[in-house]
Design a protein around this motif. Sequence first.
Motif, PDB file in Angstrom:
ATOM      1  N   MET A  26      15.723  -7.762 -32.389  1.00 29.68           N
ATOM      2  CA  MET A  26      15.824  -6.798 -33.956  1.00 29.68           C
ATOM      3  C   MET A  26      14.955  -5.363 -33.214  1.00 29.68           C
ATOM      4  SD  MET A  26      15.133  -6.399 -37.799  1.00 29.68           S
ATOM      5  CE  MET A  26      14.007  -5.509 -38.626  1.00 29.68           C
ATOM      6  N   LYS A  27      16.064  -4.043 -33.142  1.00 29.36           N
ATOM      7  CA  LYS A  27      15.335  -2.934 -32.808  1.00 29.36           C
ATOM      8  C   LYS A  27      14.165  -2.268 -33.667  1.00 29.36           C
ATOM      9  CE  LYS A  27      19.871  -1.236 -31.010  1.00 29.36           C
ATOM     10  NZ  LYS A  27      20.424   0.382 -30.854  1.00 29.36           N
ATOM     11  N   ASN A  28      13.432  -2.379 -32.991  1.00 32.85           N
ATOM     12  CA  ASN A  28      12.316  -0.965 -33.822  1.00 32.85           C
ATOM     13  C   ASN A  28      12.045   0.442 -33.633  1.00 32.85           C
ATOM     14  OD1 ASN A  28       9.849  -0.234 -34.136  1.00 32.85           O
ATOM     15  ND2 ASN A  28       8.425  -1.937 -33.138  1.00 32.85           N
ATOM     16  N   LEU A  29      13.289   0.860 -34.526  1.00 33.44           N
ATOM     17  CA  LEU A  29      13.782   2.178 -35.023  1.00 33.44           C
ATOM     18  C   LEU A  29      12.339   3.105 -35.229  1.00 33.44           C
ATOM     19  CD1 LEU A  29      16.728   1.897 -36.648  1.00 33.44           C
ATOM     20  CD2 LEU A  29      16.135   2.177 -34.102  1.00 33.44           C
ATOM     21  N   LYS A  30      11.068   1.886 -36.062  1.00 37.36           N
ATOM     22  CA  LYS A  30       9.850   3.328 -36.687  1.00 37.36           C
ATOM     23  C   LYS A  30       9.227   3.035 -35.173  1.00 37.36           C
ATOM     24  CE  LYS A  30       9.260  -1.080 -39.059  1.00 37.36           C
ATOM     25  NZ  LYS A  30       8.299  -2.429 -39.693  1.00 37.36           N
ATOM     26  N   LEU A  31       8.824   2.223 -34.197  1.00 37.95           N
ATOM     27  CA  LEU A  31       7.916   2.664 -32.942  1.00 37.95           C
ATOM     28  C   LEU A  31       8.890   4.334 -32.486  1.00 37.95           C
ATOM     29  CD1 LEU A  31       5.772   2.641 -30.597  1.00 37.95           C
ATOM     30  CD2 LEU A  31       7.450   0.124 -30.211  1.00 37.95           C
ATOM     31  N   LYS A  32       9.923   4.104 -32.194  1.00 42.36           N
ATOM     32  CA  LYS A  32      10.719   5.083 -31.410  1.00 42.36           C
ATOM     33  C   LYS A  32      10.761   6.481 -32.110  1.00 42.36           C
ATOM     34  CE  LYS A  32      15.194   6.560 -30.200  1.00 42.36           C
ATOM     35  NZ  LYS A  32      16.386   6.353 -29.286  1.00 42.36           N
ATOM     36  N   ILE A  33      10.445   6.406 -33.802  1.00 44.95           N
ATOM     37  CA  ILE A  33      10.831   7.676 -34.955  1.00 44.95           C
ATOM     38  C   ILE A  33       9.418   8.398 -34.505  1.00 44.95           C
ATOM     39  CG2 ILE A  33      10.542   8.198 -37.189  1.00 44.95           C
ATOM     40  CD1 ILE A  33      12.576   6.048 -37.620  1.00 44.95           C
ATOM     41  N   ALA A  34       8.311   7.315 -34.561  1.00 44.69           N
ATOM     42  CA  ALA A  34       6.949   7.237 -34.627  1.00 44.69           C
ATOM     43  C   ALA A  34       6.245   8.006 -33.421  1.00 44.69           C
ATOM     44  CB  ALA A  34       5.734   6.498 -34.529  1.00 44.69           C
ATOM     45  N   ARG A  35       6.866   7.414 -31.629  1.00 41.02           N
ATOM     46  CA  ARG A  35       7.304   8.763 -30.695  1.00 41.02           C
ATOM     47  C   ARG A  35       7.734   9.841 -30.963  1.00 41.02           C
ATOM     48  NH1 ARG A  35      10.673   8.639 -26.804  1.00 41.02           N
ATOM     49  NH2 ARG A  35      12.172   6.642 -27.780  1.00 41.02           N
TER      50      ARG A  35
ATOM     51  N   ARG B 197       7.324   2.870 -18.244  1.00 40.86           N
ATOM     52  CA  ARG B 197       8.419   3.146 -19.532  1.00 40.86           C
ATOM     53  C   ARG B 197       9.567   1.889 -19.823  1.00 40.86           C
ATOM     54  NH1 ARG B 197      13.295   4.225 -19.882  1.00 40.86           N
ATOM     55  NH2 ARG B 197      13.947   3.055 -17.755  1.00 40.86           N
ATOM     56  N   GLN B 198       9.804   1.219 -18.823  1.00 44.02           N
ATOM     57  CA  GLN B 198      11.115  -0.107 -19.088  1.00 44.02           C
ATOM     58  C   GLN B 198       9.858  -0.649 -20.512  1.00 44.02           C
ATOM     59  OE1 GLN B 198      10.127   0.701 -16.236  1.00 44.02           O
ATOM     60  NE2 GLN B 198      12.383   1.608 -15.157  1.00 44.02           N
TER      61      GLN B 198
ATOM     62  N   GLU C   6      11.487  -0.886 -27.611  1.00 49.51           N
ATOM     63  CA  GLU C   6      12.303  -0.101 -28.839  1.00 49.51           C
ATOM     64  C   GLU C   6      14.076  -1.188 -28.732  1.00 49.51           C
ATOM     65  OE1 GLU C   6      12.059   3.863 -27.582  1.00 49.51           O
ATOM     66  OE2 GLU C   6      10.446   4.587 -28.440  1.00 49.51           O
ATOM     67  N   LEU C   7      14.085  -1.349 -28.541  1.00 49.07           N
ATOM     68  CA  LEU C   7      15.292  -2.351 -28.364  1.00 49.07           C
ATOM     69  C   LEU C   7      15.297  -3.849 -28.966  1.00 49.07           C
ATOM     70  CD1 LEU C   7      16.879  -1.419 -24.703  1.00 49.07           C
ATOM     71  CD2 LEU C   7      17.996  -0.355 -26.737  1.00 49.07           C
ATOM     72  N   GLY C   8      14.242  -4.030 -29.770  1.00 54.60           N
ATOM     73  CA  GLY C   8      13.844  -5.669 -30.228  1.00 54.60           C
ATOM     74  C   GLY C   8      14.211  -6.420 -28.901  1.00 54.60           C
ATOM     75  N   LYS C   9      13.740  -6.293 -27.603  1.00 57.31           N
ATOM     76  CA  LYS C   9      14.271  -7.062 -26.509  1.00 57.31           C
ATOM     77  C   LYS C   9      12.798  -8.294 -25.900  1.00 57.31           C
ATOM     78  CE  LYS C   9      19.088  -5.888 -25.347  1.00 57.31           C
ATOM     79  NZ  LYS C   9      20.037  -6.161 -24.781  1.00 57.31           N
ATOM     80  N   TYR C  10      11.860  -7.266 -26.077  1.00 52.27           N
ATOM     81  CA  TYR C  10      10.463  -7.465 -25.570  1.00 52.27           C
ATOM     82  C   TYR C  10       9.846  -7.777 -26.615  1.00 52.27           C
ATOM     83  CZ  TYR C  10       6.150  -7.312 -22.650  1.00 52.27           C
ATOM     84  OH  TYR C  10       4.644  -7.341 -22.177  1.00 52.27           O
ATOM     85  N   ASN C  11       8.595  -8.680 -26.619  1.00 55.47           N
ATOM     86  CA  ASN C  11       7.823  -9.025 -27.482  1.00 55.47           C
ATOM     87  C   ASN C  11       6.126  -8.007 -27.083  1.00 55.47           C
ATOM     88  OD1 ASN C  11       6.731  -9.521 -29.986  1.00 55.47           O
ATOM     89  ND2 ASN C  11       6.765 -11.626 -30.257  1.00 55.47           N
TER      90      ASN C  11
END
Length: 65
Positions: free
Chosen positions: A1-10, A28-29, A35-40
């Motif tokens: 699941m994408k982390n849109l909250k992180l992207k918006i805050a950034r 950066r990766q 943000e893409l939800g591909k790394y915990n």
Amino acid sequence: MKNLKLKIARVEKDLSQDELAKAVSVTRQTIGLIELGKYNPSLSLCVAICKALSKTLDDLFWEET
């Protein structure tokens, strides 16, 4: 699941992925994958990101059920 909250805050802080990554000592990766939800991220990385963005863990990483 994408982390849109992180992207918006950034974006609200006017930081690029690279700038946030440098602030929390990751690549950066790594920020992009979070943000893409591909790394915990580890708890310590979550805390560092929250401090850099002046947010709480709940603000950025809590999933609504």
